[in-house]
Structure formats: C-alpha cells, structure tokens
Design a protein around this motif. Structure first.
Motif, PDB file in Angstrom:
ATOM      1  N   PRO A  13       0.823  -1.192  -0.289  1.00  0.00           N
ATOM      2  CA  PRO A  13      -0.129  -0.174  -0.022  1.00  0.00           C
ATOM      3  C   PRO A  13       1.021   1.557   0.029  1.00  0.00           C
ATOM      4  N   VAL A  14       2.133   1.119   0.579  1.00  0.00           N
ATOM      5  CA  VAL A  14       2.827   2.327   0.531  1.00  0.00           C
ATOM      6  C   VAL A  14       4.144   1.994  -0.012  1.00  0.00           C
ATOM      7  N   TYR A  15       4.809   2.955  -1.684  1.00  0.00           N
ATOM      8  CA  TYR A  15       6.084   2.550  -1.645  1.00  0.00           C
ATOM      9  C   TYR A  15       6.441   4.235  -2.297  1.00  0.00           C
ATOM     10  N   ALA A  16       7.987   3.713  -1.631  1.00  0.00           N
ATOM     11  CA  ALA A  16       8.499   5.294  -2.404  1.00  0.00           C
ATOM     12  C   ALA A  16       9.252   5.550  -3.256  1.00  0.00           C
ATOM     13  N   PHE A  17       9.106   6.860  -4.219  1.00  0.00           N
ATOM     14  CA  PHE A  17      10.230   7.373  -5.248  1.00  0.00           C
ATOM     15  C   PHE A  17      10.925   8.029  -5.161  1.00  0.00           C
ATOM     16  N   ILE A  35      -2.762   7.730  -4.115  1.00  0.00           N
ATOM     17  CA  ILE A  35      -1.977   9.512  -3.336  1.00  0.00           C
ATOM     18  C   ILE A  35      -1.346   9.395  -3.381  1.00  0.00           C
ATOM     19  N   GLN A  36      -0.010  10.894  -3.777  1.00  0.00           N
ATOM     20  CA  GLN A  36       1.118  10.860  -4.452  1.00  0.00           C
ATOM     21  C   GLN A  36       1.147  12.245  -3.771  1.00  0.00           C
ATOM     22  N   LEU A  37       2.687  11.731  -2.687  1.00  0.00           N
ATOM     23  CA  LEU A  37       3.419  13.260  -2.123  1.00  0.00           C
ATOM     24  C   LEU A  37       4.535  13.135  -2.850  1.00  0.00           C
ATOM     25  N   ILE A  38       4.726  14.394  -3.070  1.00  0.00           N
ATOM     26  CA  ILE A  38       6.186  14.823  -3.982  1.00  0.00           C
ATOM     27  C   ILE A  38       7.143  15.637  -3.365  1.00  0.00           C
ATOM     28  N   HIS A  39       8.013  15.730  -2.772  1.00  0.00           N
ATOM     29  CA  HIS A  39       9.019  16.226  -2.098  1.00  0.00           C
ATOM     30  C   HIS A  39      10.215  16.427  -3.137  1.00  0.00           C
ATOM     31  N   THR A  40       9.929  18.361  -3.120  1.00  0.00           N
ATOM     32  CA  THR A  40      11.575  18.801  -3.798  1.00  0.00           C
ATOM     33  C   THR A  40      13.013  18.703  -3.130  1.00  0.00           C
ATOM     34  N   ILE A  56       5.647  24.827  -5.405  1.00  0.00           N
ATOM     35  CA  ILE A  56       6.522  23.749  -4.453  1.00  0.00           C
ATOM     36  C   ILE A  56       7.780  23.760  -4.393  1.00  0.00           C
ATOM     37  N   PRO A  57       8.705  24.934  -3.307  1.00  0.00           N
ATOM     38  CA  PRO A  57       9.462  26.020  -3.164  1.00  0.00           C
ATOM     39  C   PRO A  57      10.718  24.065  -2.883  1.00  0.00           C
ATOM     40  N   PRO A  58      11.686  24.160  -2.606  1.00  0.00           N
ATOM     41  CA  PRO A  58      12.769  23.583  -2.681  1.00  0.00           C
ATOM     42  C   PRO A  58      12.207  22.740  -0.554  1.00  0.00           C
ATOM     43  N   GLY A  59      12.223  21.799  -0.251  1.00  0.00           N
ATOM     44  CA  GLY A  59      12.511  21.111   1.120  1.00  0.00           C
ATOM     45  C   GLY A  59      10.826  21.096   1.531  1.00  0.00           C
ATOM     46  N   ARG A  60       9.579  21.555   0.812  1.00  0.00           N
ATOM     47  CA  ARG A  60       8.276  21.405   0.670  1.00  0.00           C
ATOM     48  C   ARG A  60       8.209  19.957   0.126  1.00  0.00           C
ATOM     49  N   GLY A  61       7.204  19.963   0.528  1.00  0.00           N
ATOM     50  CA  GLY A  61       6.245  18.824  -0.193  1.00  0.00           C
ATOM     51  C   GLY A  61       4.924  19.040  -0.963  1.00  0.00           C
ATOM     52  N   VAL A  62       3.936  18.477  -1.630  1.00  0.00           N
ATOM     53  CA  VAL A  62       2.591  18.384  -2.648  1.00  0.00           C
ATOM     54  C   VAL A  62       1.881  17.420  -1.689  1.00  0.00           C
ATOM     55  N   TRP A  63       0.860  17.111  -1.368  1.00  0.00           N
ATOM     56  CA  TRP A  63      -0.066  16.523  -1.740  1.00  0.00           C
ATOM     57  C   TRP A  63      -1.183  16.313  -2.095  1.00  0.00           C
ATOM     58  N   GLY A  76      13.377  25.099 -12.696  1.00  0.00           N
ATOM     59  CA  GLY A  76      15.493  24.729 -12.546  1.00  0.00           C
ATOM     60  C   GLY A  76      14.925  23.312 -12.282  1.00  0.00           C
ATOM     61  N   ASP A  77      16.376  23.061 -12.433  1.00  0.00           N
ATOM     62  CA  ASP A  77      16.865  21.274 -12.212  1.00  0.00           C
ATOM     63  C   ASP A  77      15.643  20.644 -10.366  1.00  0.00           C
ATOM     64  N   VAL A  78      14.867  20.468 -11.112  1.00  0.00           N
ATOM     65  CA  VAL A  78      14.247  19.331 -10.261  1.00  0.00           C
ATOM     66  C   VAL A  78      14.505  17.982  -9.400  1.00  0.00           C
ATOM     67  N   LYS A  79      15.337  18.087  -8.318  1.00  0.00           N
ATOM     68  CA  LYS A  79      15.270  16.338  -7.831  1.00  0.00           C
ATOM     69  C   LYS A  79      14.043  16.224  -6.426  1.00  0.00           C
ATOM     70  N   ALA A  80      13.472  15.672  -6.924  1.00  0.00           N
ATOM     71  CA  ALA A  80      12.194  14.906  -5.905  1.00  0.00           C
ATOM     72  C   ALA A  80      12.561  14.070  -5.765  1.00  0.00           C
ATOM     73  N   ARG A  81      11.506  13.294  -4.315  1.00  0.00           N
ATOM     74  CA  ARG A  81      11.285  12.223  -3.570  1.00  0.00           C
ATOM     75  C   ARG A  81       9.971  12.391  -3.185  1.00  0.00           C
ATOM     76  N   GLY A  82       9.397  11.036  -3.420  1.00  0.00           N
ATOM     77  CA  GLY A  82       8.350  11.124  -2.633  1.00  0.00           C
ATOM     78  C   GLY A  82       7.652   9.671  -2.161  1.00  0.00           C
ATOM     79  N   VAL A  83       6.021   9.278  -2.204  1.00  0.00           N
ATOM     80  CA  VAL A  83       5.648   8.189  -2.077  1.00  0.00           C
ATOM     81  C   VAL A  83       4.076   7.659  -2.815  1.00  0.00           C
ATOM     82  N   PHE A  84       3.941   7.120  -3.386  1.00  0.00           N
ATOM     83  CA  PHE A  84       2.373   7.014  -3.696  1.00  0.00           C
ATOM     84  C   PHE A  84       1.566   5.806  -2.356  1.00  0.00           C
ATOM     85  N   ILE A  85       0.412   6.250  -2.397  1.00  0.00           N
ATOM     86  CA  ILE A  85      -0.163   4.767  -0.723  1.00  0.00           C
ATOM     87  C   ILE A  85      -1.035   4.870  -1.383  1.00  0.00           C
ATOM     88  N   GLU A  86      -2.145   3.438  -1.160  1.00  0.00           N
ATOM     89  CA  GLU A  86      -3.648   3.314  -1.767  1.00  0.00           C
ATOM     90  C   GLU A  86      -4.204   3.783  -0.805  1.00  0.00           C
TER      91      GLU A  86
END
Length: 259
Positions: A13-17, A35-40, A56-63, A76-86
């Motif tokens: 149900p949860v995985y990171a990307f 659901i997607q949470l993207i963290h820049t 969403i500036p660096p250090g923040r996230g969007v739900w 800019g060149d975006v590096k992002a991490r996040g999670v997908f959630i059922e």
C-alpha cells in the motif's frame, strides 16, 4: 514522466520513489490511482488543478489525492522524492491538495524505503518502516503556498491578466472599473469564488512567483522590480508578512537540504 524514475517495492500500500525533472519540464493533465506526495530537494514544481495552483519550493512537499486531475511544470532542475499511497491504507488520509512541510524524519524514511526491493514480510523492519511513513504523512503541517482559481470565466480571465502583469498596481477600484462593475460587486464575487479578498489574492500571486524566481537564483532586486516594488526592502517586507520569512531566510533553507 521525468527522468531517472526509481522506486521501492511496488506491491504494497505504500512505496517510495525518486524522480528528476529538467527545467521547463511539463506533465500534461493526468491522475493517479494512488495518493501522491512529492517532496522537492532542488528546483520548484508548480502543480495545477481545476481548483487552483500550488507552488512547491525546495524542502516542501505537495499532497495530491488519488484520481485528482493535475498538471506539473518544473522550474530549475528538480530533484524529487516521494511516496505513493493506496487510499485504503488508512481512513485518516486527507482528500484535498495541499502544500506541506516535510520533516527530516520523513525525508530519511523515504530514502530508506527506496532501498526496499523485495516482498514485504509481515512484522519485518521494512513493514514497520513503511507503516511509520504512513503515520508521518497523516500529521504533516499544511502551508499556504496555493493560489485558488475562481470558477466564472470573467474572473478567470482577470486572474490570468493579473498573473501575466504582476508589476502593475492591481487595486480593487481600478480593476472593477475595467470590468464595468462596482468595487463592492467585484469584492463579493472574488471572495465567494476564491475564498480570499482581492488584495490578498494579488499578494499571494506575487509571493508565489517570487518563490519560483528566488529559487531560480534571480537577484532580489530584479524580483522586487518585476513584481512592481520600488525597492528590495519593500518587497522583502511584503514577503515576510505573507510567509513569515525574509527572502534570505527562504533561500537559506535550500542549503540545508541534502541532495
């Protein structure tokens, strides 16, 4: 999709990307089953929905809720991490877009979850790690980095003109005259459709453009002039009133984010 998309074990149900987006990258309207949470980490992402815009500036996230139609634009060149959630993972998951603070603990948990490449065993460390991510995302503080859009075509066109000419002085009375309505009528309709007073909406539009420009290393003087301020000090005072940070405070956050 951006470049270098990587992810942890998918069948849970949860995985990171993690994902990278080059400057100017556009993702047209789409939605996800989860659901997607993207963290820049670097760069800025602008998320457009039918309700408005989220920056969403660096250090923040969007739900972003599941099935929510949205489009992305990277600055800019975006590096992002996040999670997908059922959506079935918890009954306490919110169902609206919002910009959120992403604490250090959640950042580290997402990095660790990226390394999970095998099936999740019951009561294992990996399962506890993913469950802790689920706990943490339910208490993320919301931030007011969004710009709601009105629904009527007339006000939508007005808002597009404002966003395209932020250096102009957009006061309520003169703007109402342009629309051939009274200032009281404009104020009432604007409040009803956006939830914000007209002057607040204009300031918020300027703040969000400033967040993009500052994150792109644009000099504060240039940002101030482009947004219609006579001096960097006047712009900085407005920026601090709206965000509780000076432009320098805002920029200093980026240096502490690990890439």
């Amino acid at each position: 999709m951006g470049k270098s998309f990587k992810h942890g074990f998918l069948d849970y149900p949860v995985y990171a990307f993690s994902e990278n987006y080059p400057h100017g990258h556009i993702e047209d309207w789409h939605s996800h089953d989860r659901i997607q949470l993207i963290h820049t980490l670097t760069g800025v992402i602008r998320v457009q929905t039918h309700e408005g815009i989220w920056i969403i500036p660096p250090g923040r996230g969007v739900w972003i809720p599941a099935q929510k139609a949205h489009a992305l634009l990277s600055s800019g060149d975006v590096k992002a991490r996040g999670v997908f959630i059922e959506t079935s993972a918890s009954t306490s998951l919110i169902n609206e877009c919002r910009v959120v603070a992403v604490p250090a603990l959640l950042r580290e948990l997402m990095s660790s979850a990226m390394e999970i490449q095998a099936a999740i065993q019951s009561n294992s460390r990996n399962e506890r790690l993913l469950q802790l991510i689920l706990d943490e995302v339910q208490i993320l503080p919301a931030l007011a980095f969004n710009l709601p859009d009105p629904q009527s075509p007339k006000l939508q066109q007005l808002c597009q003109r404002i966003k395209g000419n932020l250096a102009l002085e957009w006061n309520l009375e003169d703007t109402a005259q342009q629309l051939h309505i009274s200032s009281k009528t404009l104020a009432r309709h604007f409040q009803r459709e956006t939830g914000l007073h007209f002057s607040h909406w204009v300031r918020q539009a300027k703040v969000m453009q400033a967040m993009i420009d500052l994150a792109m290393n644009k000099p504060v003087l240039n940002v101030a002039l482009d947004l219609g301020y006579d001096s960097p000090s006047a712009f900085s005072a407005m920026f601090k009133r709206e965000t509780s940070m000076t432009p320098r405070d805002y920029l200093q956050q980026f240096a502490s984010i690990e890439t």
